[in-house]
Design a protein around this motif. Structure first.
Motif, PDB file in Angstrom:
ATOM      1  N   ILE A  15      14.759  36.956 -78.437  1.00 35.99           N
ATOM      2  CA  ILE A  15      16.020  37.675 -78.299  1.00 35.99           C
ATOM      3  C   ILE A  15      16.153  38.199 -77.133  1.00 35.99           C
ATOM      4  O   ILE A  15      16.740  38.568 -76.842  1.00 35.99           O
ATOM      5  N   ALA A  16      15.468  38.363 -76.240  1.00 31.61           N
ATOM      6  CA  ALA A  16      15.076  39.153 -74.647  1.00 31.61           C
ATOM      7  C   ALA A  16      15.536  38.148 -73.886  1.00 31.61           C
ATOM      8  O   ALA A  16      17.196  38.150 -73.207  1.00 31.61           O
ATOM      9  N   GLY A  42       7.860  32.224 -71.939  1.00 32.23           N
ATOM     10  CA  GLY A  42       8.386  31.560 -72.545  1.00 32.23           C
ATOM     11  C   GLY A  42       9.735  32.263 -72.618  1.00 32.23           C
ATOM     12  O   GLY A  42      10.295  30.332 -72.757  1.00 32.23           O
ATOM     13  N   ILE A  43       9.901  32.245 -71.823  1.00 31.37           N
ATOM     14  CA  ILE A  43      11.731  32.958 -71.463  1.00 31.37           C
ATOM     15  C   ILE A  43      12.102  32.009 -70.049  1.00 31.37           C
ATOM     16  O   ILE A  43      13.080  30.896 -70.403  1.00 31.37           O
ATOM     17  N   ARG A  44      11.025  31.890 -69.182  1.00 30.86           N
ATOM     18  CA  ARG A  44      11.076  30.707 -68.361  1.00 30.86           C
ATOM     19  C   ARG A  44      10.957  29.666 -68.666  1.00 30.86           C
ATOM     20  O   ARG A  44      11.354  28.359 -67.993  1.00 30.86           O
ATOM     21  N   GLU A  45      10.383  28.842 -69.714  1.00 22.50           N
ATOM     22  CA  GLU A  45      10.485  27.325 -69.715  1.00 22.50           C
ATOM     23  C   GLU A  45      10.991  27.024 -70.600  1.00 22.50           C
ATOM     24  O   GLU A  45      11.815  25.558 -70.542  1.00 22.50           O
ATOM     25  N   ASN A  46      11.982  28.085 -71.545  1.00 24.79           N
ATOM     26  CA  ASN A  46      13.096  27.684 -72.655  1.00 24.79           C
ATOM     27  C   ASN A  46      14.584  27.758 -71.644  1.00 24.79           C
ATOM     28  O   ASN A  46      15.126  26.952 -71.633  1.00 24.79           O
ATOM     29  N   LEU A  47      14.461  28.791 -70.512  1.00 26.92           N
ATOM     30  CA  LEU A  47      15.509  28.477 -69.465  1.00 26.92           C
ATOM     31  C   LEU A  47      15.529  26.684 -68.296  1.00 26.92           C
ATOM     32  O   LEU A  47      16.442  26.398 -68.132  1.00 26.92           O
ATOM     33  N   LEU A 145      18.830  28.850 -78.927  1.00 25.14           N
ATOM     34  CA  LEU A 145      19.296  27.769 -79.826  1.00 25.14           C
ATOM     35  C   LEU A 145      20.471  28.025 -80.983  1.00 25.14           C
ATOM     36  O   LEU A 145      21.142  27.469 -81.400  1.00 25.14           O
ATOM     37  N   MET A 146      19.467  29.131 -81.519  1.00 23.18           N
ATOM     38  CA  MET A 146      20.554  28.842 -83.318  1.00 23.18           C
ATOM     39  C   MET A 146      21.124  30.255 -83.297  1.00 23.18           C
ATOM     40  O   MET A 146      21.763  31.552 -82.430  1.00 23.18           O
ATOM     41  N   ASP A 147      22.484  29.751 -83.750  1.00 22.09           N
ATOM     42  CA  ASP A 147      23.983  30.672 -82.919  1.00 22.09           C
ATOM     43  C   ASP A 147      24.172  32.033 -84.088  1.00 22.09           C
ATOM     44  O   ASP A 147      24.834  33.158 -83.966  1.00 22.09           O
TER      45      ASP A 147
END
Length: 296
Positions: A15-16, A42-47, A145-147
């Protein structure tokens, strides 16, 4: 606008991330610095995954990371927030405590939201002095990823808060559905019925988990089959929601024994490495039990 997310787990840091990608300043707060750092990582890895797939540019990644800060200080985290979203475990007492503590440190106009997937937002709001500013924002896993975001309107939610929630969801480039507060809302209630029945079919020997999942993907257009989805969500989470909805709505939500056995054995799905499937490095590697080979 500043968005503060309380809880840096998979839902919280997701969410962040989507809030920061939409241009908001974001504070990610958890009770321990290690949890905060894990969420930021986790944010870094997602990006980085987005960059690797050419979905995110390097500049977008750096700009997003620059908008997010982490802290363990609740008062500092929420002091300037226009929106506070709690993403702590599905426990009513815990959620009420977190929301009440946040309310005590925020301005009167701050909107306070819960990411609950099934608990009563009306009951949560009843613990606050100004319950009209409480709303449910049910994100789906993984949020980046989820809309869909299910906006849950409590009995006390006022029109300003509802409008604010709708605007926020659209600003972060998500699709909104608005539902009135009811056990399981719309999505958890319908999704759980399918998931529980799929597990009962496995118990009865109708088909393997992989074949049931494949049938729902090919026959009904599901992006992920109901049993695999349970492994992703966490079988302990599925069981907890089923027990809650059974209490609220009746025996049609009675959890199958196969689900109870998995949870008792600690086989919780993807996060533990085994549920109805075996997971290695976050990917399906086979089926658990005697159902044959997983060729999906």
């Amino acid at each position: 606008m500043q968005v503060t997310v309380l809880g840096a787990g998979s839902m919280g840091h997701g969410i962040a991330q989507v809030s920061a990608m939409a241009g908001y300043d974001v504070v990610l707060r958890d009770i321990e610095s290690e949890l905060v750092e894990k969420g930021l990582e986790g944010i870094r890895e997602n990006l980085q995954g987005g960059v690797d797939r050419d979905k995110v540019t390097e500049d977008e990644m750096e700009a997003t990371l620059g908008r997010v800060e982490g802290t363990t200080d609740l008062a500092a985290a929420v002091a300037d927030a226009e929106l506070v979203v709690e993403a702590v475990p599905e426990d009513m007492d815990l959620k009420q405590d977190v929301l009440s503590a946040a309310e005590a440190e925020t301005g009167e106009e701050t909107v306070i939201a819960s990411n609950t997937s099934s608990l009563s937002v009306t009951e949560m709001a009843s613990a606050l002095d100004r319950p009209e500013r409480v709303v449910g924002l049910h994100f789906f896993n993984p949020p980046h990823l989820m809309d869909l975001v299910e906006i849950v309107i409590a009995e006390q939610t006022d029109d300003r808060t509802e409008a604010f929630a709708v605007d926020y969801v659209r600003e972060i480039d998500k699709e909104d559905v608005v539902v009135r507060d009811s056990a399981g809302f719309a999505t958890s209630r319908l999704g759980l019925v399918t998931g529980l029945e799929a597990i009962r079919m496995v118990e009865e020997g109708v088909a393997s988990p992989a074949d049931i999942d494949e049938a729902m993907k090919l026959g009904y257009g599901y992006p992920m089959g109901p049993i695999e989805l349970g492994d992703h969500v966490g079988l302990d989470v599925r069981l907890h929601i089923a027990e809650h909805l059974r209490e609220e709505l009746g025996e049609r939500f009675k959890p199958p024994q196969a689900l109870r056995r998995k949870v008792r054995a600690g086989n919780l799905g993807k996060k533990s490495g085994e549920g109805f499937y075996v997971w290695e490095d976050g990917e399906r590697a086979g089926m658990s039990g005697d159902w044959g080979e997983d060729d999906a």
